[in-house]
Design a protein around this motif. Structure first.
Motif, PDB file in Angstrom:
ATOM      1  N   LYS A   2       0.833  -1.200   0.000  1.00 50.11           N
ATOM      2  CA  LYS A   2       0.000   0.000   0.000  1.00 50.11           C
ATOM      3  C   LYS A   2       0.867   1.249   0.000  1.00 50.11           C
ATOM      4  CE  LYS A   2      -4.091   2.014   2.111  1.00 50.11           C
ATOM      5  NZ  LYS A   2      -5.228   1.759   3.017  1.00 50.11           N
ATOM      6  N   ILE A   3       0.624   2.124  -0.982  1.00 45.87           N
ATOM      7  CA  ILE A   3       1.356   3.372  -1.103  1.00 45.87           C
ATOM      8  C   ILE A   3       0.418   4.521  -0.771  1.00 45.87           C
ATOM      9  CG2 ILE A   3       2.636   4.894  -2.647  1.00 45.87           C
ATOM     10  CD1 ILE A   3       3.433   2.444  -4.272  1.00 45.87           C
ATOM     11  N   VAL A   4       0.829   5.367   0.180  1.00 44.17           N
ATOM     12  CA  VAL A   4       0.030   6.514   0.599  1.00 44.17           C
ATOM     13  C   VAL A   4       0.749   7.782   0.146  1.00 44.17           C
ATOM     14  CG1 VAL A   4      -0.961   7.763   2.547  1.00 44.17           C
ATOM     15  CG2 VAL A   4      -0.841   5.255   2.593  1.00 44.17           C
ATOM     16  N   VAL A   5       0.020   8.642  -0.582  1.00 42.33           N
ATOM     17  CA  VAL A   5       0.599   9.866  -1.130  1.00 42.33           C
ATOM     18  C   VAL A   5      -0.119  11.069  -0.528  1.00 42.33           C
ATOM     19  CG1 VAL A   5       1.138  11.167  -3.225  1.00 42.33           C
ATOM     20  CG2 VAL A   5       1.053   8.657  -3.303  1.00 42.33           C
ATOM     21  N   CYS A   6       0.645  12.086  -0.128  1.00 41.55           N
ATOM     22  CA  CYS A   6       0.035  13.317   0.386  1.00 41.55           C
ATOM     23  C   CYS A   6       0.784  14.525  -0.160  1.00 41.55           C
ATOM     24  CB  CYS A   6       0.038  13.345   1.909  1.00 41.55           C
ATOM     25  SG  CYS A   6      -0.850  14.771   2.596  1.00 41.55           S
ATOM     26  N   ASP A   7       0.058  15.380  -0.873  1.00 47.49           N
ATOM     27  CA  ASP A   7       0.599  16.642  -1.376  1.00 47.49           C
ATOM     28  C   ASP A   7      -0.567  17.608  -1.489  1.00 47.49           C
ATOM     29  OD1 ASP A   7       1.709  18.766  -3.013  1.00 47.49           O
ATOM     30  OD2 ASP A   7       3.297  17.356  -3.571  1.00 47.49           O
ATOM     31  N   TYR A  56       5.091   5.670   2.250  1.00 50.80           N
ATOM     32  CA  TYR A  56       4.487   7.002   2.281  1.00 50.80           C
ATOM     33  C   TYR A  56       5.298   7.933   1.382  1.00 50.80           C
ATOM     34  CZ  TYR A  56       1.880   5.500   6.431  1.00 50.80           C
ATOM     35  OH  TYR A  56       1.043   4.840   7.302  1.00 50.80           O
ATOM     36  N   ILE A  57       4.616   8.597   0.456  1.00 51.79           N
ATOM     37  CA  ILE A  57       5.238   9.607  -0.395  1.00 51.79           C
ATOM     38  C   ILE A  57       4.643  10.943   0.028  1.00 51.79           C
ATOM     39  CG2 ILE A  57       5.629  10.417  -2.747  1.00 51.79           C
ATOM     40  CD1 ILE A  57       5.185   7.534  -3.697  1.00 51.79           C
ATOM     41  N   LEU A  58       5.453  11.782   0.674  1.00 50.26           N
ATOM     42  CA  LEU A  58       4.935  12.980   1.331  1.00 50.26           C
ATOM     43  C   LEU A  58       5.609  14.247   0.823  1.00 50.26           C
ATOM     44  CD1 LEU A  58       5.118  11.649   5.016  1.00 50.26           C
ATOM     45  CD2 LEU A  58       3.136  11.549   3.495  1.00 50.26           C
ATOM     46  N   ASP A  59       4.775  15.275   0.583  1.00 51.44           N
ATOM     47  CA  ASP A  59       5.330  16.605   0.381  1.00 51.44           C
ATOM     48  C   ASP A  59       5.878  17.071   1.729  1.00 51.44           C
ATOM     49  OD1 ASP A  59       5.978  19.029  -0.725  1.00 51.44           O
ATOM     50  OD2 ASP A  59       3.961  19.857  -0.587  1.00 51.44           O
ATOM     51  N   MET A  60       6.938  17.849   1.707  1.00 49.97           N
ATOM     52  CA  MET A  60       7.523  18.309   2.960  1.00 49.97           C
ATOM     53  C   MET A  60       6.802  19.539   3.510  1.00 49.97           C
ATOM     54  SD  MET A  60       9.855  17.835   5.250  1.00 49.97           S
ATOM     55  CE  MET A  60      11.197  16.854   4.593  1.00 49.97           C
ATOM     56  N   ILE A  61       6.504  20.488   2.625  1.00 50.63           N
ATOM     57  CA  ILE A  61       5.925  21.765   3.055  1.00 50.63           C
ATOM     58  C   ILE A  61       4.437  21.781   2.729  1.00 50.63           C
ATOM     59  CG2 ILE A  61       6.100  24.261   2.877  1.00 50.63           C
ATOM     60  CD1 ILE A  61       8.957  23.817   1.756  1.00 50.63           C
ATOM     61  N   MET A  62       3.613  21.638   3.760  1.00 52.03           N
ATOM     62  CA  MET A  62       2.158  21.681   3.588  1.00 52.03           C
ATOM     63  C   MET A  62       1.568  22.593   4.648  1.00 52.03           C
ATOM     64  SD  MET A  62       1.272  17.734   2.480  1.00 52.03           S
ATOM     65  CE  MET A  62       2.270  16.923   3.735  1.00 52.03           C
ATOM     66  N   SER A  63       0.393  23.145   4.368  1.00 49.83           N
ATOM     67  CA  SER A  63      -0.137  24.243   5.176  1.00 49.83           C
ATOM     68  C   SER A  63      -0.591  23.844   6.579  1.00 49.83           C
ATOM     69  CB  SER A  63      -1.301  24.915   4.437  1.00 49.83           C
ATOM     70  OG  SER A  63      -2.331  23.972   4.181  1.00 49.83           O
ATOM     71  N   GLN A  64      -1.147  22.646   6.758  1.00 49.39           N
ATOM     72  CA  GLN A  64      -1.700  22.279   8.064  1.00 49.39           C
ATOM     73  C   GLN A  64      -0.741  21.402   8.867  1.00 49.39           C
ATOM     74  OE1 GLN A  64      -6.017  21.590   8.269  1.00 49.39           O
ATOM     75  NE2 GLN A  64      -6.008  21.686   6.033  1.00 49.39           N
ATOM     76  N   ARG A  65      -0.392  20.282   8.311  1.00 46.51           N
ATOM     77  CA  ARG A  65       0.603  19.400   8.932  1.00 46.51           C
ATOM     78  C   ARG A  65       1.753  19.227   7.953  1.00 46.51           C
ATOM     79  NH1 ARG A  65       0.354  18.143  14.434  1.00 46.51           N
ATOM     80  NH2 ARG A  65      -1.830  17.942  15.049  1.00 46.51           N
ATOM     81  N   THR A  66       2.978  19.476   8.402  1.00 48.47           N
ATOM     82  CA  THR A  66       4.126  19.328   7.512  1.00 48.47           C
ATOM     83  C   THR A  66       4.454  17.854   7.307  1.00 48.47           C
ATOM     84  OG1 THR A  66       5.791  19.305   9.267  1.00 48.47           O
ATOM     85  CG2 THR A  66       5.070  21.467   8.451  1.00 48.47           C
ATOM     86  N   ARG A  80       8.380  -0.060  10.531  1.00 51.57           N
ATOM     87  CA  ARG A  80       8.603  -0.853   9.319  1.00 51.57           C
ATOM     88  C   ARG A  80       8.382  -0.078   8.031  1.00 51.57           C
ATOM     89  NH1 ARG A  80       5.700  -3.590   5.661  1.00 51.57           N
ATOM     90  NH2 ARG A  80       3.807  -2.711   6.558  1.00 51.57           N
ATOM     91  N   SER A  81       7.412   0.823   8.003  1.00 48.53           N
ATOM     92  CA  SER A  81       7.048   1.490   6.755  1.00 48.53           C
ATOM     93  C   SER A  81       8.182   2.369   6.233  1.00 48.53           C
ATOM     94  CB  SER A  81       5.781   2.319   6.947  1.00 48.53           C
ATOM     95  OG  SER A  81       6.003   3.322   7.904  1.00 48.53           O
ATOM     96  N   VAL A  82       8.096   2.704   4.953  1.00 51.90           N
ATOM     97  CA  VAL A  82       9.142   3.463   4.277  1.00 51.90           C
ATOM     98  C   VAL A  82       8.595   4.854   3.931  1.00 51.90           C
ATOM     99  CG1 VAL A  82      10.651   3.569   2.269  1.00 51.90           C
ATOM    100  CG2 VAL A  82      10.144   1.358   3.325  1.00 51.90           C
ATOM    101  N   ILE A  83       9.398   5.879   4.183  1.00 57.94           N
ATOM    102  CA  ILE A  83       8.992   7.258   3.911  1.00 57.94           C
ATOM    103  C   ILE A  83       9.868   7.848   2.807  1.00 57.94           C
ATOM    104  CG2 ILE A  83       8.750   9.593   4.848  1.00 57.94           C
ATOM    105  CD1 ILE A  83       8.342   8.297   7.613  1.00 57.94           C
TER     106      ILE A  83
END
Length: 244
Positions: A2-7, A56-66, A80-83
């Motif tokens: 499972k891949i979770v993306v947030c941007d 997890y594929i995450l943007d670093m700079i986001m308005s509410q939670r970084t 265990r998960s990978v960021i």
């Protein structure tokens, strides 16, 4: 997997979605499930509720939670998960190291680097599943401890006090060999370094290097002997540089 993306940029999120489509086409043997978020606070609550991803594929700079906020929350419950961080700025690379991100990619991300990062993440997950363990004799019997769960090992009154990432400590029975001999198996792994005649630390769980000591993620301050100071600093900087 499972891949979770947030941007929080819809444009950038769609670019990542397109790259993941390419990845799926090239890895048809892998069953991939994807979850997308544009609201970082919503993802934060999702994780707090007990939901988990593998990558997890995450943007670093986001308005509410970084991205760091989310990464810290992930690491508080999931080793265990990978960021993977994808961002427009390289100002937060050391913060990314703090939550053990495997890649820190700058936008716009080339397809080749994105594919390589996901291949590395998938391999890292597989490695975790077949991870080597350190076997220790305790009063209750033999205990097998995955290397990634060990924060540091202390030679305490001729016993091994093995402190784990979940806050527990496992104590061995009386050791007859020297500390060096007892831990030789684990020191062959480059993630571990002996900072003192009585302490061995896992570099993945070092929060920072301080004068005369290392500060671990759990707040423990581990002394560095004067004789080992130069080597410890060298190994720590080498380890950090290899993460990026």
């Amino acid at each position: 997997m499972k891949i979770v993306v947030c941007d929080d940029s819809m444009v950038d999120l769609e670019k990542i979605r397109g790259l993941l489509t390419i990845y799926k086409e090239r890895h048809k043997a892998i069953q991939l499930e994807t979850e997308y978020f544009t609201d970082s606070a919503k993802l934060y609550r999702w994780i707090q509720a007990g939901a988990q991803g593998d990558i997890y594929i995450l943007d670093m700079i986001m308005s509410q939670r970084t991205g760091i906020d989310i990464g810290a929350l992930i690491r508080s419950t999931d080793e265990r998960s990978v960021i993977i961080y994808i961002t427009s700025s390289d100002d937060f690379a050391f913060e990314a190291y703090g939550v053990r991100a495997v890649r820190y990619l700058l936008k716009p991300v080339p397809e080749k680097l994105f594919i390589e990062a996901l291949d590395y993440a998938a391999a890292d997950l597989s490695k975790e599943r077949r991870e080597a363990v350190y076997t220790v004799k305790t009063k209750e019997g033999l205990v097998a401890i995955p290397y990634s769960k060990i924060e540091y090992i202390e030679n305490y009154s001729r016993t091994l006090n093995i402190c784990l990432t979940d806050g527990r400590c496992v104590q061995s029975i009386f050791i007859r060999k020297s500390f060096d001999e007892e831990t030789r198996q684990i020191t062959e792994n480059s993630d571990f370094v002996q900072v003192h005649k009585s302490f061995l630390v896992n570099l993945y769980h070092v929060d920072k290097l301080a004068p005369g000591s290392v500060i671990m993620e759990n707040g423990a301050r581990i002394p560095i002997s004067k004789a080992r100071t130069a080597d410890v600093k060298k190994e720590y900087l080498k380890f950090v540089s290899e993460q990026y």
